[in-house]
Design an enzyme around this catalytic site. Structure first.
Site, mmCIF file in Angstrom:
data_model
loop_
_atom_site.group_PDB
_atom_site.id
_atom_site.type_symbol
_atom_site.label_atom_id
_atom_site.label_comp_id
_atom_site.label_asym_id
_atom_site.label_seq_id
_atom_site.Cartn_x
_atom_site.Cartn_y
_atom_site.Cartn_z
ATOM 1 N N GLY A 12 8.284 17.458 -9.800
ATOM 2 C CA GLY A 12 7.835 18.601 -9.012
ATOM 3 C C GLY A 12 8.997 19.175 -8.224
ATOM 4 O O GLY A 12 9.974 18.468 -7.944
ATOM 5 N N GLN A 19 13.179 23.802 -1.732
ATOM 6 C CA GLN A 19 14.195 22.897 -2.276
ATOM 7 C C GLN A 19 15.277 23.632 -3.058
ATOM 8 O O GLN A 19 16.289 23.046 -3.428
ATOM 9 C CB GLN A 19 13.541 21.845 -3.177
ATOM 10 C CG GLN A 19 12.645 20.883 -2.409
ATOM 11 C CD GLN A 19 12.063 19.826 -3.315
ATOM 12 O OE1 GLN A 19 11.099 20.084 -4.024
ATOM 13 N NE2 GLN A 19 12.659 18.651 -3.323
ATOM 14 N N LEU A 53 13.402 14.811 -4.736
ATOM 15 C CA LEU A 53 14.728 15.283 -5.168
ATOM 16 C C LEU A 53 15.602 15.686 -3.987
ATOM 17 O O LEU A 53 16.820 15.760 -4.117
ATOM 18 C CB LEU A 53 14.580 16.466 -6.139
ATOM 19 C CG LEU A 53 13.873 16.145 -7.466
ATOM 20 C CD1 LEU A 53 13.740 17.407 -8.310
ATOM 21 C CD2 LEU A 53 14.604 15.058 -8.234
ATOM 22 N N HIS A 108 2.461 16.140 -2.249
ATOM 23 C CA HIS A 108 3.894 16.124 -1.931
ATOM 24 C C HIS A 108 4.469 17.549 -1.896
ATOM 25 O O HIS A 108 5.196 17.918 -0.972
ATOM 26 C CB HIS A 108 4.621 15.254 -2.965
ATOM 27 C CG HIS A 108 6.094 15.120 -2.772
ATOM 28 N ND1 HIS A 108 6.701 13.926 -2.438
ATOM 29 C CD2 HIS A 108 7.096 16.028 -2.861
ATOM 30 C CE1 HIS A 108 8.014 14.115 -2.321
ATOM 31 N NE2 HIS A 108 8.275 15.384 -2.582
ATOM 32 N N GLU A 109 4.122 18.351 -2.911
ATOM 33 C CA GLU A 109 4.686 19.710 -2.985
ATOM 34 C C GLU A 109 4.090 20.623 -1.910
ATOM 35 O O GLU A 109 4.806 21.433 -1.323
ATOM 36 C CB GLU A 109 4.493 20.312 -4.381
ATOM 37 C CG GLU A 109 5.178 19.553 -5.519
ATOM 38 C CD GLU A 109 6.633 19.187 -5.249
ATOM 39 O OE1 GLU A 109 7.340 19.956 -4.563
ATOM 40 O OE2 GLU A 109 7.065 18.106 -5.696
HETATM 41 NI NI NI Z 1 9.990 16.455 -2.755
#
Ligand code: NI
Length: 169
Positions: free
Chosen positions: A47, A52, A94, A135-136
């Site tokens: 994801g 990000q 990430l 999470h996203e």
């Molecule tokens: Ni993340």
């Protein structure tokens, strides 16, 4: 194009993202999504949220590859409609390469969002997809997964981060 992924400590990851205005983003959306997919797959993630890649927009992509096959989800202006149950699983991000922690999240999550054509969709997810959805959406609210740890575990991660950060690019 593979974009640089922002890392923990960069202000954009702490900011609540702005809703996507389809009219304003229409022209740039296809390329942005293409770049986000390339970036996510290159980093071997499941994801990726727009903050990000440096954009404070309520947009994320997810592909948890159920049964090994790609299943791409585009989430624009997503909202979690309901959540239930609890499950503890290891989780990473990430934006914090090298950090994996066991984290309790909901086991069943229902989300509604818009796809890349502006069509609304809604689905109920469990397992890794439920975790990825939470999470996203957290990213879009300016929240990282380590923010969900209790104080003691957060301090442990902070100690680990000191060394890890030197390896981040
Ligand atoms: Ni993340």
């Amino acid at each position: 194009m593979v974009l640089r992924i922002t890392k923990q400590g960069e202000p954009i990851l702490k900011k609540a993202a702005q809703p996507v205005d389809f009219g304003a983003l229409k022209k740039d959306l296809p390329r942005l999504l293409r770049d986000m997919w390339s970036t996510m797959y290159a980093a071997k993630g499941v994801g990726l949220a727009a903050p990000q890649v440096g954009l404070a927009l309520r947009l994320a992509v997810i592909d948890v590859k159920p049964e090994g096959k790609s299943e791409r989800l585009v989430l624009i202006n997503p909202e979690i409609v309901s959540r239930e149950g609890a499950v503890v699983q290891e989780e990473g991000c990430l934006s914090l390469p090298g950090v994996y922690v066991k984290l309790k999240r909901h086991s069943i999550v229902r989300v509604k969002a818009f796809d890349e054509r502006g069509e609304p969709w809604e689905r109920t997810a469990e397992g890794l997809l439920a975790r990825a959805l939470e999470h996203e959406v957290d990213h879009l609210d300016g929240k990282l997964f380590i923010d969900r740890l209790d104080m003691v575990r957060r301090l442990k991660v902070a100690a680990l981060l000191k060394d890890l950060k030197k390896t981040w690019t």
